[in-house]
Write a protein that holds these residues in place. Structure first.
Motif, PDB file in Angstrom:
ATOM      1  N   TYR A  70       0.820  -1.214   0.000  1.00  0.00           N
ATOM      2  CA  TYR A  70       0.000   0.000   0.000  1.00  0.00           C
ATOM      3  C   TYR A  70       0.853   1.264   0.000  1.00  0.00           C
ATOM      4  N   GLY A  71       2.103   1.163   0.410  1.00  0.00           N
ATOM      5  CA  GLY A  71       2.989   2.309   0.306  1.00  0.00           C
ATOM      6  C   GLY A  71       3.388   2.616  -1.117  1.00  0.00           C
ATOM      7  N   ARG A  72       3.082   1.701  -2.019  1.00  0.00           N
ATOM      8  CA  ARG A  72       3.459   1.844  -3.425  1.00  0.00           C
ATOM      9  C   ARG A  72       2.265   1.794  -4.366  1.00  0.00           C
ATOM     10  N   LEU A 118      -7.067  -2.748   5.316  1.00  0.00           N
ATOM     11  CA  LEU A 118      -6.089  -1.662   5.272  1.00  0.00           C
ATOM     12  C   LEU A 118      -6.500  -0.597   4.268  1.00  0.00           C
ATOM     13  N   GLY A 119      -7.083  -1.005   3.138  1.00  0.00           N
ATOM     14  CA  GLY A 119      -7.576  -0.026   2.173  1.00  0.00           C
ATOM     15  C   GLY A 119      -8.641   0.862   2.763  1.00  0.00           C
ATOM     16  N   SER A 188      -7.899   7.806  -5.607  1.00  0.00           N
ATOM     17  CA  SER A 188      -6.890   7.074  -6.366  1.00  0.00           C
ATOM     18  C   SER A 188      -5.466   7.502  -6.031  1.00  0.00           C
ATOM     19  N   ALA A 189      -5.309   8.523  -5.206  1.00  0.00           N
ATOM     20  CA  ALA A 189      -3.963   8.991  -4.866  1.00  0.00           C
ATOM     21  C   ALA A 189      -3.222   7.939  -4.055  1.00  0.00           C
ATOM     22  N   LYS A 190      -1.903   7.892  -4.236  1.00  0.00           N
ATOM     23  CA  LYS A 190      -1.097   6.932  -3.492  1.00  0.00           C
ATOM     24  C   LYS A 190      -1.092   7.291  -2.014  1.00  0.00           C
ATOM     25  N   ASN A 191      -0.972   6.255  -1.182  1.00  0.00           N
ATOM     26  CA  ASN A 191      -0.874   6.475   0.258  1.00  0.00           C
ATOM     27  C   ASN A 191       0.499   7.032   0.590  1.00  0.00           C
ATOM     28  N   HIS A 192       0.506   8.013   1.481  1.00  0.00           N
ATOM     29  CA  HIS A 192       1.773   8.627   1.881  1.00  0.00           C
ATOM     30  C   HIS A 192       2.387   7.826   3.014  1.00  0.00           C
TER      31      HIS A 192
END
Length: 409
Positions: A70-72, A118-119, A188-192
């Protein structure tokens, strides 16, 4: 004029309902496999027990991997992948034969659930603020439980009347039809991986570390009590306290049926009560006050369970305990989101998810081990002590939440 839905709430509702759809097939198995195990090629009931726990056990090593992924990737990508896995496993339940085939399916579902949960956490963290995290977590916890309710009630009926294949096909189709809504509404943005708070001073980091420890510990203990011990031993507890067949208001009902009905009541009220309690925790009394008060009420209720009181009053105690489960799960999840905003969201929520799974896996083993050693009520006296100690801890040494400055705007 009609009040428009908060646009930040839409992703929470969508991912909650998508999770509910994905849970339909899994929840169906808890009532169908113990009865129809021979029809799906299983050799004994012990295989049923392994299959129903395999998805939880496999999540223990998978949670760190899913958190790393999820970091990617974005929450949307992870949730869509999970929904496709859930669709495939649910449809496969309709024709799977043999223990090994079923074991593979249950492990795949465990991976799917790790991505789903987690999502959902990351989606809520992305759209929520300090003033509504409790409400959003309660909304998520309440709505996704509809999948458990529908899977057990509707799935059991369909499997008995038309067979597992029909139930699995229907639930798999419903899961697949929910996917387009996730594509449209989930961010849709990546998780920071890091937040602004991670650049704080060493003194602040040491405070956060204490927050992390106690939040993870509380989540683990509550999951062990409610998801582990209570869920797995409720029907046995009813049988021990009363008998295998119970006369309630002039109607004869089995212990297992009564336990299922009581659990269904909780899943029925959670879509309404969990968001309300979550919103209450966002208010002036705060999460800590609600947590301490509910822990004390739960401890008292568990302490009364072993006493020889009339069945009707005893069932009221069980309902009170289930109500405290709704409140405590919502509040500790909201506290976890608060802490995550002070730390690496990906790392902390992965650790929190892992702690929940560890607690839920330990619960049944601990419950039945203490039952063999010291009798059926030993675990409930132990639960009373654990809840009192938790309440004292949160009263004397509160976890201090350092909020992201954006949440204070």
């Amino acid at each position: 004029m009609t009040k428009q839905l908060d646009p930040n709430k839409r992703p929470v509702i969508v991912i909650s309902l998508l999770t509910a759809a994905c849970l339909l097939g899994d929840s169906m198995l808890y009532v169908v496999l113990p009865i129809h195990w021979q029809e799906v090629g299983l050799a004994s009931l012990w295989e049923v027990g392994i299959l129903l726990s395999a998805n939880r056990l496999v999540r223990l090593p998978l949670n760190p991997l899913v958190g790393w992924l999820y970091g990617r990737m974005s929450s949307r990508s992870g949730v869509l992948f999970a929904a496709l896995l859930a669709t495939g496993t649910t449809l496969s339940y309709g024709f799977a034969q043999g223990f090994l085939f079923w074991l593979v399916l249950r492990c795949i579902w465990g991976l799917s659930w790790a991505f789903l949960r987690l999502g959902a956490y990351f989606t809520i963290l992305e759209v929520a603020t300090a003033t509504n995290r409790g409400h959003y977590m309660g909304l998520y916890n309440g709505l996704y439980r509809l999948g458990s309710l529908g899977g057990m009630l509707i799935g059991g009926f369909l499997a008995d009347r038309y067979g597992i294949g029909t139930a699995a096909t229907l639930f798999g189709a419903l899961t697949f039809l929910a996917i387009p809504f996730a594509v449209h509404f989930i961010p849709s943005a990546k998780n920071h991986v890091q937040t602004e708070s991670e650049t704080a001073s060493d003194s602040v980091l040491s405070l956060i570390n204490r927050n992390i420890f106690w939040t993870l510990s509380t989540g683990l203990v509550l999951a062990m009590i409610y998801q582990g011990v209570l869920t797995s031993t409720l029907s046995y507890l009813i049988q021990v306290h009363n008998s295998s067949t119970i006369l309630l208001f002039g109607v004869s009902i089995g212990a297992a049926s009564l336990a299922g009905t009581v659990q269904a009541l909780r899943w029925g009220w959670e879509p309404w009560l969990a968001p309300w309690f979550g919103k209450l925790s966002d208010g002036k009394y705060g999460r800590r006050t609600m947590l301490i008060a509910t822990l004390v009420v739960a401890a008292l209720a568990f302490a009364l369970i072993p006493l020889p009181i009339p069945l009707e009053l005893w069932l009221v105690l069980i309902l009170i305990i289930l109500l405290t489960a709704t409140i405590l799960t919502t509040v500790i999840d909201a506290i976890a989101c608060d802490v995550a905003c002070c730390f690496s969201q990906k790392t902390f929520m992965t650790a929190y998810s892992f702690s929940i799974d560890v607690g839920a896996a330990l619960g049944p083993m601990l419950g039945y081990a203490l039952n063999d050693l010291w009798g059926p009520y030993a675990i409930y006296w132990g639960i009373t002590l654990m809840l009192i100690l938790l309440a004292a801890k949160w009263l004397i040494w509160p976890v201090t939440i350092i909020q992201n400055h954006k949440d204070l705007a």
